[in-house]
Motif scaffolding. Structure first.
Motif, PDB file in Angstrom:
ATOM      1  N   PRO A 114       0.790  -1.235   0.000  1.00 20.11           N
ATOM      2  CA  PRO A 114       0.000   0.000   0.000  1.00 20.11           C
ATOM      3  C   PRO A 114       0.821   1.284   0.000  1.00 20.11           C
ATOM      4  N   HIS A 115       1.993   1.287   0.617  1.00 18.97           N
ATOM      5  CA  HIS A 115       2.792   2.511   0.688  1.00 18.97           C
ATOM      6  C   HIS A 115       3.890   2.584  -0.374  1.00 18.97           C
ATOM      7  N   ASP A 116       3.989   1.583  -1.248  1.00 17.26           N
ATOM      8  CA  ASP A 116       4.963   1.654  -2.337  1.00 17.26           C
ATOM      9  C   ASP A 116       4.702   2.900  -3.182  1.00 17.26           C
ATOM     10  N   LEU A 117       5.784   3.506  -3.629  1.00 15.22           N
ATOM     11  CA  LEU A 117       5.690   4.665  -4.511  1.00 15.22           C
ATOM     12  C   LEU A 117       6.348   4.347  -5.843  1.00 15.22           C
ATOM     13  N   GLY A 118       5.850   4.959  -6.893  1.00 16.57           N
ATOM     14  CA  GLY A 118       6.438   4.830  -8.213  1.00 16.57           C
ATOM     15  C   GLY A 118       6.778   6.199  -8.766  1.00 16.57           C
ATOM     16  N   LEU A 119       7.639   6.194  -9.763  1.00 20.75           N
ATOM     17  CA  LEU A 119       8.057   7.432 -10.420  1.00 20.75           C
ATOM     18  C   LEU A 119       7.955   7.287 -11.929  1.00 20.75           C
ATOM     19  N   HIS A 120       7.448   8.324 -12.572  1.00 22.25           N
ATOM     20  CA  HIS A 120       7.601   8.517 -14.005  1.00 22.25           C
ATOM     21  C   HIS A 120       8.526   9.721 -14.144  1.00 22.25           C
ATOM     22  N   VAL A 121       9.506   9.623 -14.996  1.00 20.39           N
ATOM     23  CA  VAL A 121      10.557  10.645 -15.100  1.00 20.39           C
ATOM     24  C   VAL A 121      10.736  11.071 -16.549  1.00 20.39           C
ATOM     25  N   ALA A 122      10.758  12.392 -16.774  1.00 18.95           N
ATOM     26  CA  ALA A 122      11.035  12.915 -18.115  1.00 18.95           C
ATOM     27  C   ALA A 122      11.973  14.108 -18.022  1.00 18.95           C
ATOM     28  N   VAL A 123      13.044  14.061 -18.802  1.00 18.97           N
ATOM     29  CA  VAL A 123      13.900  15.235 -19.002  1.00 18.97           C
ATOM     30  C   VAL A 123      13.342  15.915 -20.246  1.00 18.97           C
ATOM     31  N   VAL A 134      19.415  12.609 -14.283  1.00 15.05           N
ATOM     32  CA  VAL A 134      18.533  11.596 -13.684  1.00 15.05           C
ATOM     33  C   VAL A 134      19.310  10.723 -12.710  1.00 15.05           C
ATOM     34  N   ARG A 135      20.474  10.276 -13.101  1.00 16.63           N
ATOM     35  CA  ARG A 135      21.259   9.407 -12.217  1.00 16.63           C
ATOM     36  C   ARG A 135      21.655  10.156 -10.941  1.00 16.63           C
ATOM     37  N   GLU A 136      21.852  11.466 -11.029  1.00 15.71           N
ATOM     38  CA  GLU A 136      22.188  12.268  -9.855  1.00 15.71           C
ATOM     39  C   GLU A 136      20.956  12.560  -9.004  1.00 15.71           C
ATOM     40  N   LEU A 137      19.817  12.771  -9.650  1.00 16.34           N
ATOM     41  CA  LEU A 137      18.583  13.120  -8.944  1.00 16.34           C
ATOM     42  C   LEU A 137      17.965  11.934  -8.202  1.00 16.34           C
ATOM     43  N   ARG A 164      16.692   2.330 -23.565  1.00 17.50           N
ATOM     44  CA  ARG A 164      17.988   1.978 -22.967  1.00 17.50           C
ATOM     45  C   ARG A 164      18.620   3.152 -22.234  1.00 17.50           C
ATOM     46  N   ARG A 165      18.416   4.375 -22.728  1.00 16.74           N
ATOM     47  CA  ARG A 165      18.972   5.564 -22.067  1.00 16.74           C
ATOM     48  C   ARG A 165      18.386   5.682 -20.652  1.00 16.74           C
ATOM     49  N   ALA A 166      17.076   5.540 -20.525  1.00 21.02           N
ATOM     50  CA  ALA A 166      16.435   5.642 -19.212  1.00 21.02           C
ATOM     51  C   ALA A 166      16.883   4.501 -18.299  1.00 21.02           C
ATOM     52  N   ILE A 167      16.918   3.300 -18.816  1.00 19.44           N
ATOM     53  CA  ILE A 167      17.306   2.145 -18.005  1.00 19.44           C
ATOM     54  C   ILE A 167      18.717   2.314 -17.462  1.00 19.44           C
ATOM     55  N   ALA A 168      19.631   2.789 -18.303  1.00 20.99           N
ATOM     56  CA  ALA A 168      21.008   3.021 -17.847  1.00 20.99           C
ATOM     57  C   ALA A 168      21.047   4.092 -16.755  1.00 20.99           C
ATOM     58  N   SER A 169      20.284   5.167 -16.932  1.00 24.42           N
ATOM     59  CA  SER A 169      20.244   6.233 -15.922  1.00 24.42           C
ATOM     60  C   SER A 169      19.627   5.743 -14.618  1.00 24.42           C
ATOM     61  N   PHE A 170      18.560   4.959 -14.720  1.00 23.36           N
ATOM     62  CA  PHE A 170      17.893   4.462 -13.517  1.00 23.36           C
ATOM     63  C   PHE A 170      18.780   3.480 -12.759  1.00 23.36           C
ATOM     64  N   THR A 171      19.502   2.642 -13.499  1.00 24.16           N
ATOM     65  CA  THR A 171      20.436   1.710 -12.857  1.00 24.16           C
ATOM     66  C   THR A 171      21.542   2.489 -12.148  1.00 24.16           C
ATOM     67  N   ALA A 172      22.099   3.479 -12.825  1.00 27.01           N
ATOM     68  CA  ALA A 172      23.151   4.304 -12.218  1.00 27.01           C
ATOM     69  C   ALA A 172      22.619   5.088 -11.025  1.00 27.01           C
TER      70      ALA A 172
END
Length: 195
Positions: A114-123, A134-137, A164-172
């Motif tokens: 119930p308290h899990d949060l999700g994010l959608h991210v756009a530059v 993104v990787r810093e934020l 792939r760009r987003a996945i790499a940033s999210f992993t980092a």
């Protein structure tokens, strides 16, 4: 498609109706976050960003301005999602949607707590991509969300597997891939950061 079964083992014990809407993260490290105000230039900015080809390709929301106004007002009136602009310095550079995963379509493919949060991210600006924003934020955002909701134990992202760009940033940025899931508009890679 790989299952995400180890996330499914959670048994829901909290009443979702008692869970508040997603919090606004109080950011550190030179970042500032504020709720989008559709009665200001924020609406034009979000609308313009969503028209940008690098965003539209994965968000699928290159809607007319009026539809974006309705969408932002809908989010602001409910407890599912919170539209946020993130700035570094004077101007916004990132659009976020912070959402309660258990109230989202993603809950159809894994059992969200119930308290899990999700994010959608756009530059929004193409010129600002590949700058490490993104990787810093993300570590700042997740720390702020965990602080804002002590009962939140997971923050998730679900980028399109082709992004792939987003996945790499999210992993980092500290998120671990868990498995592919089928959502209504995409095959997504579910990525999680735990408390």
């Amino acid at each position: 498609m790989r299952p995400v079964s180890h996330l499914d083992a959670y048994r829901r014990t909290d009443d979702l109706s008692a869970v508040p809407g997603p919090p606004l993260p109080a950011l550190a490290g030179g970042w500032r976050a504020r709720v989008v105000d559709p009665d200001t230039r924020d609406l034009d900015l979000v609308h313009r960003w969503m028209q940008a080809p690098h965003v539209a390709a994965f968000w699928h929301q290159a809607w007319p301005r009026g539809q974006w106004e309705e969408e932002l007002r809908r989010q602001l009136s409910g407890r599912h999602s919170l539209p946020v602009l993130v700035s570094r310095g004077e101007d916004p550079v990132i659009y976020l949607e912070v959402y309660r995963a258990a109230r989202d379509v993603v809950a159809q493919v894994y059992q969200a707590r119930p308290h899990d949060l999700g994010l959608h991210v756009a530059v929004g600006e193409l010129s600002m991509t590949d700058q490490g924003l993104v990787r810093e934020l993300l570590p700042e955002v997740t720390a702020a969300l965990f602080d804002a909701d002590p009962r939140c134990t997971r923050v998730l992202l679900e980028p399109d597997v082709r992004n792939r760009r987003a996945i790499a940033s999210f992993t980092a940025g500290g998120f671990a891939p868990v498995g592919e899931v089928l959502l209504p508009d995409k095959v997504a890679l579910l990525m999680v950061r735990t408390r």
